[in-house]
Design an enzyme around this catalytic site. Structure first.
Site, PDB file in Angstrom:
ATOM      1  N   ILE A  13      -5.613  14.597   5.318  1.00 31.78           N
ATOM      2  CA  ILE A  13      -6.864  14.720   4.556  1.00 31.78           C
ATOM      3  C   ILE A  13      -8.053  14.769   5.508  1.00 31.78           C
ATOM      4  O   ILE A  13      -9.015  15.515   5.301  1.00 31.78           O
ATOM      5  CB  ILE A  13      -7.009  13.559   3.547  1.00 31.78           C
ATOM      6  CG1 ILE A  13      -5.776  13.463   2.652  1.00 31.78           C
ATOM      7  CG2 ILE A  13      -8.261  13.747   2.688  1.00 31.78           C
ATOM      8  CD1 ILE A  13      -5.753  12.250   1.747  1.00 31.78           C
ATOM      9  N   ASP A  32      -9.374   9.101  16.512  1.00 33.56           N
ATOM     10  CA  ASP A  32      -8.031   9.090  15.929  1.00 33.56           C
ATOM     11  C   ASP A  32      -7.061   8.590  17.000  1.00 33.56           C
ATOM     12  O   ASP A  32      -7.204   8.927  18.177  1.00 33.56           O
ATOM     13  CB  ASP A  32      -7.651  10.531  15.496  1.00 33.56           C
ATOM     14  CG  ASP A  32      -6.462  10.561  14.538  1.00 33.56           C
ATOM     15  OD1 ASP A  32      -6.590  11.148  13.445  1.00 33.56           O
ATOM     16  OD2 ASP A  32      -5.407   9.984  14.887  1.00 33.56           O
ATOM     17  N   PHE A  82     -10.801   7.278   7.322  1.00 36.01           N
ATOM     18  CA  PHE A  82      -9.436   7.579   6.868  1.00 36.01           C
ATOM     19  C   PHE A  82      -8.395   6.743   7.615  1.00 36.01           C
ATOM     20  O   PHE A  82      -7.305   6.516   7.114  1.00 36.01           O
ATOM     21  CB  PHE A  82      -9.094   9.056   7.146  1.00 36.01           C
ATOM     22  CG  PHE A  82      -9.826  10.058   6.315  1.00 36.01           C
ATOM     23  CD1 PHE A  82     -10.828  10.845   6.862  1.00 36.01           C
ATOM     24  CD2 PHE A  82      -9.492  10.248   4.988  1.00 36.01           C
ATOM     25  CE1 PHE A  82     -11.491  11.802   6.104  1.00 36.01           C
ATOM     26  CE2 PHE A  82     -10.145  11.205   4.217  1.00 36.01           C
ATOM     27  CZ  PHE A  82     -11.144  11.978   4.776  1.00 36.01           C
ATOM     28  N   SER A 126      -7.221   4.081  -2.605  1.00 33.90           N
ATOM     29  CA  SER A 126      -5.975   4.616  -3.156  1.00 33.90           C
ATOM     30  C   SER A 126      -5.752   4.137  -4.586  1.00 33.90           C
ATOM     31  O   SER A 126      -6.030   2.995  -4.928  1.00 33.90           O
ATOM     32  CB  SER A 126      -4.798   4.156  -2.294  1.00 33.90           C
ATOM     33  OG  SER A 126      -3.576   4.465  -2.920  1.00 33.90           O
ATOM     34  N   TYR A 150       0.645  -1.991   1.275  1.00 31.60           N
ATOM     35  CA  TYR A 150      -0.290  -0.872   1.493  1.00 31.60           C
ATOM     36  C   TYR A 150      -1.416  -0.949   0.456  1.00 31.60           C
ATOM     37  O   TYR A 150      -2.598  -0.957   0.798  1.00 31.60           O
ATOM     38  CB  TYR A 150       0.436   0.468   1.371  1.00 31.60           C
ATOM     39  CG  TYR A 150      -0.513   1.629   1.176  1.00 31.60           C
ATOM     40  CD1 TYR A 150      -0.700   2.205  -0.073  1.00 31.60           C
ATOM     41  CD2 TYR A 150      -1.261   2.115   2.246  1.00 31.60           C
ATOM     42  CE1 TYR A 150      -1.598   3.243  -0.252  1.00 31.60           C
ATOM     43  CE2 TYR A 150      -2.155   3.148   2.073  1.00 31.60           C
ATOM     44  CZ  TYR A 150      -2.323   3.709   0.814  1.00 31.60           C
ATOM     45  OH  TYR A 150      -3.223   4.740   0.633  1.00 31.60           O
ATOM     46  N   LYS A 154      -5.587  -1.856   0.772  1.00 30.47           N
ATOM     47  CA  LYS A 154      -6.672  -0.993   0.305  1.00 30.47           C
ATOM     48  C   LYS A 154      -7.594  -1.764  -0.640  1.00 30.47           C
ATOM     49  O   LYS A 154      -8.824  -1.663  -0.572  1.00 30.47           O
ATOM     50  CB  LYS A 154      -6.084   0.242  -0.395  1.00 30.47           C
ATOM     51  CG  LYS A 154      -5.444   1.223   0.557  1.00 30.47           C
ATOM     52  CD  LYS A 154      -6.476   1.847   1.473  1.00 30.47           C
ATOM     53  CE  LYS A 154      -5.896   2.859   2.434  1.00 30.47           C
ATOM     54  NZ  LYS A 154      -6.929   3.521   3.255  1.00 30.47           N
ATOM     55  N   LEU A 201       6.610  12.974  -0.941  1.00 29.12           N
ATOM     56  CA  LEU A 201       7.409  13.987  -1.634  1.00 29.12           C
ATOM     57  C   LEU A 201       7.121  15.412  -1.167  1.00 29.12           C
ATOM     58  O   LEU A 201       8.042  16.139  -0.757  1.00 29.12           O
ATOM     59  CB  LEU A 201       7.149  13.873  -3.142  1.00 29.12           C
ATOM     60  CG  LEU A 201       7.894  14.871  -4.033  1.00 29.12           C
ATOM     61  CD1 LEU A 201       9.399  14.647  -3.960  1.00 29.12           C
ATOM     62  CD2 LEU A 201       7.413  14.762  -5.483  1.00 29.12           C
ATOM     63  N   ASP A 296       7.652   1.314  -5.582  1.00 24.08           N
ATOM     64  CA  ASP A 296       7.259   2.421  -6.474  1.00 24.08           C
ATOM     65  C   ASP A 296       6.972   1.907  -7.882  1.00 24.08           C
ATOM     66  O   ASP A 296       7.569   0.929  -8.330  1.00 24.08           O
ATOM     67  CB  ASP A 296       8.387   3.458  -6.566  1.00 24.08           C
ATOM     68  CG  ASP A 296       8.298   4.482  -5.433  1.00 24.08           C
ATOM     69  OD1 ASP A 296       7.301   4.470  -4.694  1.00 24.08           O
ATOM     70  OD2 ASP A 296       9.231   5.278  -5.285  1.00 24.08           O
TER      71      ASP A 296
HETATM   72  C1  WQD Z   1       5.645  10.455  -4.971  1.00 26.80           C
HETATM   73  C2  WQD Z   1       6.846  10.320  -5.900  1.00 26.80           C
HETATM   74  C3  WQD Z   1       8.471   8.754  -5.117  1.00 26.80           C
HETATM   75  C4  WQD Z   1       9.715  10.996  -1.583  1.00 26.80           C
HETATM   76  C5  WQD Z   1       1.260   8.267  -2.097  1.00 26.80           C
HETATM   77  C6  WQD Z   1       0.857   7.896  -0.720  1.00 26.80           C
HETATM   78  C7  WQD Z   1      -0.162   6.817  -0.704  1.00 26.80           C
HETATM   79  C8  WQD Z   1      -1.201   7.011  -1.762  1.00 26.80           C
HETATM   80  C9  WQD Z   1      -0.587   7.245  -3.119  1.00 26.80           C
HETATM   81  C10 WQD Z   1      -3.249   7.899  -0.973  1.00 26.80           C
HETATM   82  C11 WQD Z   1       7.283   8.867  -6.042  1.00 26.80           C
HETATM   83  C12 WQD Z   1       9.048  10.171  -5.154  1.00 26.80           C
HETATM   84  C13 WQD Z   1       9.058  10.594  -2.743  1.00 26.80           C
HETATM   85  C14 WQD Z   1      11.092  11.323  -1.635  1.00 26.80           C
HETATM   86  C15 WQD Z   1      11.082  10.865  -3.992  1.00 26.80           C
HETATM   87  N1  WQD Z   1      -2.036   8.105  -1.457  1.00 26.80           N
HETATM   88  N2  WQD Z   1       9.737  10.545  -3.916  1.00 26.80           N
HETATM   89  N3  WQD Z   1      11.738  11.247  -2.844  1.00 26.80           N
HETATM   90  O1  WQD Z   1       4.457   6.876  -3.351  1.00 26.80           O
HETATM   91  O2  WQD Z   1       2.867   8.003  -4.965  1.00 26.80           O
HETATM   92  O3  WQD Z   1       2.129   7.299  -2.627  1.00 26.80           O
HETATM   93  O4  WQD Z   1       0.205   8.412  -2.973  1.00 26.80           O
HETATM   94  O5  WQD Z   1      -3.709   6.861  -0.686  1.00 26.80           O
HETATM   95  O6  WQD Z   1      -0.779   6.879   0.564  1.00 26.80           O
HETATM   96  O7  WQD Z   1       2.001   7.445  -0.029  1.00 26.80           O
HETATM   97  O8  WQD Z   1       3.649   9.262  -2.993  1.00 26.80           O
HETATM   98  O9  WQD Z   1       4.798  11.280  -2.219  1.00 26.80           O
HETATM   99  O10 WQD Z   1       5.633   9.025  -1.428  1.00 26.80           O
HETATM  100  O11 WQD Z   1       5.981   9.727  -3.796  1.00 26.80           O
HETATM  101  O12 WQD Z   1      11.699  10.811  -5.068  1.00 26.80           O
HETATM  102  O13 WQD Z   1      11.733  11.670  -0.613  1.00 26.80           O
HETATM  103  O14 WQD Z   1       7.939  11.015  -5.316  1.00 26.80           O
HETATM  104  O15 WQD Z   1       9.424   7.808  -5.577  1.00 26.80           O
HETATM  105  O16 WQD Z   1       7.712   8.672  -7.368  1.00 26.80           O
HETATM  106  P1  WQD Z   1       3.337   7.800  -3.575  1.00 26.80           P
HETATM  107  P2  WQD Z   1       5.044   9.852  -2.509  1.00 26.80           P
END
Ligand code: WQD
Length: 360
Positions: A13, A32, A82, A126, A150, A154, A201, A296
């Site tokens: 970002i 950074d 960031f 977040s 995490y 935040k 993801l 999660d």
């Molecule tokens: C998304 C979904 C996983 C990987 C992120 C950032 C965090 C914050 C919030 C900004 C979830 C699923 C993931 C994989 C999967 N952003 N998944 N297999 O956990 O929502 O958090 O957004 O601050 O910094 O980490 O995002 O992309 O890790 O997961 O099934 O290999 O995809 O369980 O439901 P998350 P993510």
């Protein structure tokens, strides 16, 4: 001309925000530590914008001396912060490191800003602070119930910023609670190039699509959602970067601290995203269902109307755009920013640049 220090400006970002600010007349300097990024991104930013980042410093946000030296070299007018550790799952395995970097780094930055009379800050927060707040769009008044280190780090930083604003009325802070920023710059020059195997993801899907990874594991299909997989509010990184520029444009609207959600207001399940990415890359993405990931939650969807009311900001790109742009970046950069052929050592590089970790 306003000079903005971007901590973590080489990151996903951060780099897109660098390009957005340079394209809208801001001067930018970056600090950074390159723990999850590379200085190679700055050549892309210059190619994209026709402008250079004014200076780049290899600085650990927790290194008070190095950070002070940056403020002593430049007249900083505002900071976009960031620099942080950001993987939900990882934070459950290494909580101290997350509090050290995310909270300790932020207080270090605040002390340095105060010592140099810098009072304008856009903070990268977040949606994860909402925890398991249940389905339906969440607005900024939703109580914070973080469920992992995490998210807790935040939320702690937001509370620290609120206390600082109460104590120092000259401070102006905008905290942006991101939902799930994904995608890439439509040029294919900038994108998400995480170190190692991606925790998130979308970059994981991109690496499966380009053949770097075999398949994706879906973390649980037993959630109380339409298809059993977890639901998130994915927002294009370009819309996210634009919100940061607008936050800076408008930061002097009022003293004190303001908080805005950044999302599109629509949830998508993991399986929906997998299908959308398959459509973008032209072939189905192989996956298997495995157990849930610690930390999660079932669903996180934004009510982002506060930012729309305050600034007239609206996300403009949909999930198909996010997948197409992420795929274009990955396809054009199969190994991320790293070049395929080894780069010749720079014969002119001074052995030990006397500047504080300066890399360009
Ligand atoms: C998304 C979904 C996983 C990987 C992120 C950032 C965090 C914050 C919030 C900004 C979830 C699923 C993931 C994989 C999967 N952003 N998944 N297999 O956990 O929502 O958090 O957004 O601050 O910094 O980490 O995002 O992309 O890790 O997961 O099934 O290999 O995809 O369980 O439901 P998350 P993510």
């Amino acid at each position: 001309m306003t000079t903005v220090l971007i901590t973590g400006g080489a990151g996903f970002i951060g780099s897109h925000t660098c390009a957005e600010l340079l394209s809208h007349g801001y001067d930018v300097i970056v600090a950074d530590d390159f723990s999850n990024s590379t200085p190679q991104v700055f050549g892309r930013i210059q190619e994209l914008t026709g402008r250079r980042v004014g200076a780049v410093y290899g600085v650990d946000i927790c290194d008070r001396r190095a950070l002070t030296a940056v403020f002593e070299r430049h007249q900083v007018d505002a900071v976009v912060h960031f620099a942080a550790r950001k993987a939900v799952g990882e934070s459950t395995r290494m909580p101290v490191e997350y509090y050290d970097t995310n909270v300790g780094g932020t207080t270090n930055l605040l002390r340095t800003m105060q010592e140099h009379g810098v009072h304008r800050l856009v903070y990268s927060s977040s949606c994860s602070i909402y925890g398991d707040a249940g389905g339906g769009p969440l607005d900024e008044a939703t109580p914070a119930r973080p469920t992992n280190p995490y998210a807790a780090s935040k939320w702690a930083c937001e509370q620290i910023l609120a206390d600082v604003c109460r104590r120092c009325p000259e401070f102006m802070v905008v905290a942006l609670r991101y939902f799930n920023p994904v995608g890439a710059h439509p040029s294919g020059l900038l994108g998400e190039d995480a170190r190692g195997v991606p925790a998130n993801l979308m970059p994981y899907l991109a690496q499966v699509a380009v053949g770097r990874l075999a398949r994706i594991d879906v973390f649980g299909d037993d959630y109380a959602t339409a298809d059993g997989t977890a639901v998130r509010d994915y927002i294009h990184v370009m819309d996210t970067a634009r919100a940061h520029r607008i936050a800076l444009d408008r930061i002097a609207d009022a003293p004190g601290m303001r908080v805005y959600n950044l999302g599109v207001g629509r949830g998508r399940s993991v399986l929906e995203v997998i299908e959308a990415f398959g459509a973008a890359c032209g072939r189905p993405i192989p996956y298997r269902i495995v157990s849930r990931r610690p930390g999660d939650v079932p669903e996180l969807v934004a009510d982002a109307t506060a930012a729309a009311r305050a600034w007239g900001w609206h996300p403009t790109r949909d999930l198909a755009d996010m997948c197409q742009d992420a795929w274009r970046f990955q396809r054009l950069n199969p190994d991320g920013y790293a070049r395929r052929q080894p780069v010749k050592a720079n014969a002119n590089a001074k052995a030990n640049d006397s500047r504080i970790g300066a890399v360009t």
